[in-house]
Design an enzyme around this catalytic site. Structure first.
Site, short mmCIF file in Angstrom:
data_model
loop_
_atom_site.label_atom_id
_atom_site.label_comp_id
_atom_site.label_asym_id
_atom_site.label_seq_id
_atom_site.Cartn_x
_atom_site.Cartn_y
_atom_site.Cartn_z
N GLY A 32 0.82 -1.21 0.00
CA GLY A 32 0.00 0.00 0.00
C GLY A 32 0.85 1.26 0.00
O GLY A 32 2.07 1.21 -0.19
N ASP A 92 2.65 -2.93 8.42
CA ASP A 92 1.74 -2.96 7.28
C ASP A 92 0.63 -1.95 7.48
O ASP A 92 0.41 -1.46 8.60
CB ASP A 92 1.16 -4.39 7.12
CG ASP A 92 0.55 -4.62 5.73
OD1 ASP A 92 0.17 -5.76 5.43
OD2 ASP A 92 0.45 -3.63 4.95
N LYS A 105 -8.38 -5.24 5.96
CA LYS A 105 -7.28 -5.04 5.02
C LYS A 105 -7.68 -5.64 3.68
O LYS A 105 -8.65 -6.37 3.59
CB LYS A 105 -5.99 -5.71 5.54
CG LYS A 105 -5.32 -4.91 6.66
CD LYS A 105 -4.11 -5.61 7.27
CE LYS A 105 -3.05 -5.92 6.25
NZ LYS A 105 -2.60 -4.69 5.52
N GLU A 114 -0.31 -10.67 2.93
CA GLU A 114 -0.23 -9.81 4.13
C GLU A 114 -0.59 -10.61 5.37
O GLU A 114 0.10 -10.55 6.39
CB GLU A 114 -1.18 -8.62 3.99
CG GLU A 114 -0.71 -7.59 2.98
CD GLU A 114 -1.73 -6.51 2.74
OE1 GLU A 114 -2.95 -6.76 2.88
OE2 GLU A 114 -1.32 -5.38 2.40
O1 DER Z 1 -4.62 -3.57 1.19
C1 DER Z 1 -4.08 -3.42 2.30
O2 DER Z 1 -4.42 -4.05 3.34
C2 DER Z 1 -3.00 -2.39 2.38
O3 DER Z 1 -2.32 -2.51 3.59
C3 DER Z 1 -3.66 -1.04 2.20
O4 DER Z 1 -4.99 -1.09 2.61
C4 DER Z 1 -2.98 0.05 2.96
O5 DER Z 1 -3.68 1.24 2.69
P1 DER Z 1 -2.85 2.58 2.41
O6 DER Z 1 -2.49 2.56 0.96
O7 DER Z 1 -3.76 3.67 2.81
O8 DER Z 1 -1.61 2.49 3.29
#
Ligand code: DER
Length: 242
Positions: A32, A92, A105, A114
């Site tokens: 992300g 994460d 997530k 993840e």
């Molecule tokens: O997809 C996920 O779980 C990623 O961690 C993502 O959701 C993280 O979001 P971000 O781009 O706002 O950090």
């Protein structure tokens, strides 16, 4: 932008406060836009003579293609989860965090790797901006549904079971358009279904109910997994949960 500054502030604080240079060697890197700054910070440790002796020992475990790129771009050593099945700490992002540190997530479609890495880690630290924090229930601020990774041949069956068995009125196959005609295909060659349940009062039960459906590989509900969460604010301040 203040949103990017908020993400960077959370990521830097999370790494600086949780990375134990003496004890942590196998480090999970999530997927992300916020975790970009985690990889950036880890790379800075590598370049700092004070820390580089320790940081040169880091082995970073990716959670997907983008994550692998982040590790390589920041000069960090790449390892795989099958070589290093026990991870010391993972950083994460998240789409939503409730008051009990339960997570949604999968907004980025990387939820399987993840969760494989986050549940293999002794410590899982969430890095996020202020938009991700929900005062009460999951499904409050994140309105794009619970991401579910499914085997392609089973997606119609899962859509039916979500509707019939779990009374989910709105579940859709995640499309790649406009970037790609047809459905999103994950790094594991699977599809993603986004299922809307409204406010989720019992995310643990919902996770179990979804996981039992034939064709489901994994859900984007991360239950009793994260140990703390850092939320960056527009003014650069950072709030900590857990
Ligand atoms: O997809 C996920 O779980 C990623 O961690 C993502 O959701 C993280 O979001 P971000 O781009 O706002 O950090």
């Amino acid at each position: 932008s203040t949103l990017e500054e908020a993400k960077r502030a959370a990521a830097y604080r999370a790494v600086d406060e949780n990375l134990d240079l003496q004890r942590h060697r196998v480090i999970g890197v999530g997927s992300g836009s916020t975790v970009i700054y985690v990889a950036e910070r880890l790379g800075q440790y590598l370049l700092d003579p004070k820390f580089s002796i320790f940081a040169s020992q880091f082995v970073c475990i990716p959670t997907g293609f983008q994550s692998k790129e982040l590790i390589l771009m920041n000069g960090l050593q790449l390892g795989s989860i099958d070589q290093y099945p026990t991870v010391d700490i993972v950083f994460d992002g998240a789409d939503e965090v409730d008051a009990n540190l339960q997570l949604i997530k999968g907004g980025g479609g990387c939820l399987f790797q993840e969760k494989l890495v986050s549940t293999s880690a002794a410590k899982f630290v969430v890095v996020a901006d202020y938009r991700k924090r929900s005062p009460k229930y999951l499904g409050t601020n994140w309105v794009k549904g619970v991401p579910i990774e499914v085997v392609p041949s089973g997606y119609v069956r899962v859509l039916k079971d979500l509707k019939v068995k779990l009374k989910c009125e709105n579940a859709v196959l995640r499309q790649g358009a406009p970037a790609k005609a047809g459905p999103v295909v994950t790094d594991n060659c699977n599809f993603i279904i986004d299922a809307h349940f409204g406010e989720i009062e019992d995310p643990a039960k919902l996770h179990q109910d979804i996981k039992m459906l034939v064709g489901v590989v994994e859900t984007g509900l991360f239950i009793d997994n994260a140990s703390k969460a850092y939320f960056g604010n527009p003014d650069g301040s950072v709030d900590l949960l857990g």
